[in-house]
Design an enzyme around this catalytic site. Structure first.
Site, PDB file in Angstrom:
ATOM      1  N   HIS A  66     -82.253  92.631 -47.099  1.00 34.23           N
ATOM      2  CA  HIS A  66     -81.052  93.070 -46.393  1.00 34.23           C
ATOM      3  C   HIS A  66     -80.641  94.416 -46.937  1.00 34.23           C
ATOM      4  CE1 HIS A  66     -77.016  93.023 -44.702  1.00 34.23           C
ATOM      5  NE2 HIS A  66     -77.481  92.110 -43.872  1.00 34.23           N
ATOM      6  N   ASP A  74     -80.832  84.902 -41.211  1.00 32.12           N
ATOM      7  CA  ASP A  74     -81.793  84.544 -40.161  1.00 32.12           C
ATOM      8  C   ASP A  74     -82.875  83.594 -40.631  1.00 32.12           C
ATOM      9  OD1 ASP A  74     -80.595  86.142 -38.255  1.00 32.12           O
ATOM     10  OD2 ASP A  74     -81.545  87.920 -39.086  1.00 32.12           O
TER      11      ASP A  74
HETATM   12  N1  ACO Z   1     -90.801  91.759 -46.814  1.00 32.48           N
HETATM   13  C1  ACO Z   1     -91.526  92.543 -47.660  1.00 32.48           C
HETATM   14  N2  ACO Z   1     -91.086  93.685 -48.196  1.00 32.48           N
HETATM   15  C2  ACO Z   1     -89.828  94.075 -47.853  1.00 32.48           C
HETATM   16  C3  ACO Z   1     -89.021  93.311 -46.989  1.00 32.48           C
HETATM   17  C4  ACO Z   1     -89.539  92.119 -46.466  1.00 32.48           C
HETATM   18  N3  ACO Z   1     -88.817  91.362 -45.635  1.00 32.48           N
HETATM   19  N4  ACO Z   1     -87.832  93.941 -46.828  1.00 32.48           N
HETATM   20  C5  ACO Z   1     -87.894  95.051 -47.569  1.00 32.48           C
HETATM   21  N5  ACO Z   1     -89.101  95.144 -48.192  1.00 32.48           N
HETATM   22  C6  ACO Z   1     -89.544  96.192 -49.120  1.00 32.48           C
HETATM   23  C7  ACO Z   1     -89.912  97.450 -48.357  1.00 32.48           C
HETATM   24  O1  ACO Z   1     -91.295  97.500 -48.052  1.00 32.48           O
HETATM   25  C8  ACO Z   1     -89.512  98.527 -49.332  1.00 32.48           C
HETATM   26  O2  ACO Z   1     -90.530  98.632 -50.298  1.00 32.48           O
HETATM   27  P1  ACO Z   1     -90.836 100.083 -51.007  1.00 32.48           P
HETATM   28  O3  ACO Z   1     -89.577 100.438 -51.735  1.00 32.48           O
HETATM   29  O4  ACO Z   1     -91.988  99.783 -51.913  1.00 32.48           O
HETATM   30  O5  ACO Z   1     -91.142 101.009 -49.888  1.00 32.48           O
HETATM   31  C9  ACO Z   1     -88.280  97.966 -50.039  1.00 32.48           C
HETATM   32  O6  ACO Z   1     -88.404  96.528 -49.918  1.00 32.48           O
HETATM   33  C10 ACO Z   1     -86.968  98.394 -49.415  1.00 32.48           C
HETATM   34  O7  ACO Z   1     -87.055  98.176 -48.025  1.00 32.48           O
HETATM   35  P2  ACO Z   1     -86.284  99.057 -46.937  1.00 32.48           P
HETATM   36  O8  ACO Z   1     -86.903  98.843 -45.601  1.00 32.48           O
HETATM   37  O9  ACO Z   1     -86.187 100.458 -47.441  1.00 32.48           O
HETATM   38  O10 ACO Z   1     -84.856  98.405 -47.016  1.00 32.48           O
HETATM   39  P3  ACO Z   1     -83.762  98.497 -45.906  1.00 32.48           P
HETATM   40  O11 ACO Z   1     -82.476  98.261 -46.574  1.00 32.48           O
HETATM   41  O12 ACO Z   1     -83.892  99.761 -45.121  1.00 32.48           O
HETATM   42  O13 ACO Z   1     -84.133  97.317 -44.895  1.00 32.48           O
HETATM   43  C11 ACO Z   1     -84.226  95.270 -43.731  1.00 32.48           C
HETATM   44  C12 ACO Z   1     -83.463  96.128 -44.757  1.00 32.48           C
HETATM   45  C13 ACO Z   1     -84.462  96.052 -42.426  1.00 32.48           C
HETATM   46  C14 ACO Z   1     -83.371  94.051 -43.368  1.00 32.48           C
HETATM   47  C15 ACO Z   1     -85.579  94.822 -44.366  1.00 32.48           C
HETATM   48  O14 ACO Z   1     -85.350  94.096 -45.547  1.00 32.48           O
HETATM   49  C16 ACO Z   1     -86.437  94.014 -43.382  1.00 32.48           C
HETATM   50  O15 ACO Z   1     -87.165  94.605 -42.585  1.00 32.48           O
HETATM   51  N6  ACO Z   1     -86.351  92.653 -43.443  1.00 32.48           N
HETATM   52  C17 ACO Z   1     -87.064  91.818 -42.510  1.00 32.48           C
HETATM   53  C18 ACO Z   1     -86.295  91.747 -41.199  1.00 32.48           C
HETATM   54  C19 ACO Z   1     -85.040  90.916 -41.289  1.00 32.48           C
HETATM   55  O16 ACO Z   1     -85.052  89.806 -41.811  1.00 32.48           O
HETATM   56  N7  ACO Z   1     -83.938  91.449 -40.717  1.00 32.48           N
HETATM   57  C20 ACO Z   1     -82.663  90.742 -40.678  1.00 32.48           C
HETATM   58  C21 ACO Z   1     -81.601  91.519 -41.353  1.00 32.48           C
HETATM   59  S1  ACO Z   1     -80.132  90.586 -41.364  1.00 32.48           S
HETATM   60  C22 ACO Z   1     -79.451  90.774 -39.838  1.00 32.48           C
HETATM   61  O17 ACO Z   1     -79.645  91.688 -39.112  1.00 32.48           O
HETATM   62  C23 ACO Z   1     -78.578  89.673 -39.412  1.00 32.48           C
END
Ligand code: ACO
Length: 432
Positions: free
Chosen positions: A309, A367
């Site tokens: 998140h 979720d």
């Molecule tokens: N699985 C594996 N790796 C992940 C995940 C994941 N679910 N989420 C983040 N990471 C990693 C990224 O690859 C990144 O790694 P790096 O630093 O080596 O490049 C690091 O963690 C940070 O990730 P970002 O994408 O920069 O974090 P951001 O805050 O932008 O993204 C997000 C948050 C979009 C929710 C992300 O965690 C994600 O895509 N999760 C899966 C989708 C999801 O469950 N969304 C629901 C959100 S809650 C809602 O809307 C109600």
């Protein structure tokens, strides 16, 4: 209320120092007020994805991502999920305080009396393909409301704003359930005023004219909880979209349609659908390590859906309530040994012990478990995001009301760091 402190931050550029004020909220980090920065320095700040930018001042919802805390108007989400109901929470979000008994009765009475759609709107549903994603239908019909309720589109009239707000909270369950009914070829079920909000929604989704439908109180209470947990989440992507759309003065029905469109994406509201699909694809606990490796692989775009998140760097408090609710609903439905729930629990356990997820502070979000509950209730995965949209509508409207009643409202207009071609002259075909 924003508090001006005597603190300032100094930014030195090419030997010239400018001071920007540091302002304080009631909770959360202080902010640097950089509104005069461009005027003073000719520089913009650069913050794609708004990772360090507060886009507005708000007193509705507060998240402490490190603690894993979520407050609606100061009240912890766990207490509201346990003790309140969705319409009471809606009142709280909209007006700032929990209602008295008579305020509650007045509010729920108004919402109940606005649940029907203009009969002409039935034609919109019938115009879609039967296999249309319900989000496409919900988004389209929501936007079309501005063509039907002309007496509540003047954003400068507080009474019209109030009527539009009540209408959307009341009509979204009808729109969402009808999108579902249309997709399965069943007759539309009209709202029933003797039922509570969540009961009525379940009735419109699952009743058929040929049979008497009795709503199970455990299911309607779980549905109500899902609505409460999704009702608001401060300045997330869809809420910011609603605020940005509204900043131009667009009518409220169109603004909420913009929020619905944004919510559809798999990184936001679409994640509950994607999370359940992923859990099913994993299928059994012995395949979890394969998917964990994929999620950790830099060269693989796969991510664990329902994990991570932007704000929570600890447990999403909503996921805890969801996990407990999933157990209750599955037990009620007589679903023991549900393989998807088993995979979810095992995956959560393994990921929380894995160095990659620990280091990046990736925890289950709301979720992760919501899809399991919704599926047990009988909803197809395509309905998960529309249900989220239904619940979030009150949050969007509260944020919209807050913004629109601020006399200092400005059109949202971010700047950019331009990295394209510089000035060049047009060339005819033969010279390209
Ligand atoms: N699985 C594996 N790796 C992940 C995940 C994941 N679910 N989420 C983040 N990471 C990693 C990224 O690859 C990144 O790694 P790096 O630093 O080596 O490049 C690091 O963690 C940070 O990730 P970002 O994408 O920069 O974090 P951001 O805050 O932008 O993204 C997000 C948050 C979009 C929710 C992300 O965690 C994600 O895509 N999760 C899966 C989708 C999801 O469950 N969304 C629901 C959100 S809650 C809602 O809307 C109600």
């Amino acid at each position: 209320m924003l508090e001006k402190t005597s603190k300032t931050a100094k930014i030195t550029i090419d030997g010239t120092t400018v001071e920007v004020p540091v302002n304080k909220g009631s909770l959360g980090p202080d902010v640097l007020d950089i509104r005069s920065l461009y005027k003073q320095t000719g520089l913009f700040t650069f913050d794609p994805g708004f990772t360090s930018t507060a886009s507005c001042e708000s007193d509705i919802t507060f998240i402490d991502g490190d603690k894993g805390e979520l407050l609606y108007r100061g009240y912890p989400i766990e207490q509201l999920a346990d003790k309140s109901n969705f319409l009471e929470v809606s009142y709280l979000l909209l007006y700032g305080e929990l209602p008295t008994k008579s305020q509650y009765e007045d509010f729920s009475g108004k919402v109940t009396r606005h649940t029907m759609l203009h009969e002409q709107m039935l034609n919109f549903f019938r115009g879609f393909r039967r296999d249309a994603h319900p989000m496409a239908i919900v988004c389209g019909v929501q936007a079309a409301m501005s063509a039907f309720y002309h007496d509540s589109t003047d954003i400068n009239d507080p009474w019209q704003r109030e009527v539009a707000t009540i209408r959307m909270i009341a009509k979204l369950p009808t729109i969402v359930s009808w999108a579902y009914k249309y997709s399965i070829g069943q007759p539309f079920a009209y709202p029933k005023n003797n039922l509570q909000y969540a009961q009525n929604f379940l009735q419109m989704c699952f009743s058929v004219p040929a049979e008497e439908y009795v709503v199970d109180p455990i299911l309607s209470s779980a549905m109500d909880k899902i609505f409460i947990l999704h009702a608001d989440h401060e300045q997330n992507a869809s809420t910011s979209t609603v605020r940005l759309a509204a900043s131009s003065g667009a009518n409220p029905f169109a603004c909420i349609a913009a929020g619905i469109a944004c919510l559809w994406g798999p990184a936001h509201g679409g994640a509950n659908e994607a999370a359940l699909n992923m859990l099913k694809e994993i299928g059994s606990p012995d395949r979890i390590s394969e998917f964990i490796s994929k999620a950790k692989d830099k060269n693989d775009p796969f991510r664990l859906m329902g994990f991570g998140h932007r704000v929570y760097k600890n447990f999403d408090p909503r996921s805890r309530v969801m996990k407990q609710s999933a157990d209750e609903v599955l037990e009620l439905m007589g679903i023991t040994n549900n393989p998807t729930l088993q995979v979810a629990k095992e995956l959560e356990k393994i990921a929380l012990e894995d160095e990659y997820f620990i280091e990046k502070k990736l925890y289950p979000n709301v979720d992760f478990y919501s899809g399991i509950i919704l599926e047990a209730m009988g909803f197809p995965t395509s309905m998960f995001t529309p249900i989220f949209a239904l619940a979030r509508t009150v949050g969007w409207l509260s944020q919209w009301q807050e913004m629109i009643s601020d006399p200092n409202i400005k059109i949202g207009r971010p700047r950019q760091l331009f990295t394209g071609k510089t000035h060049r002259d047009y060339l005819p075909y033969e010279k390209r």
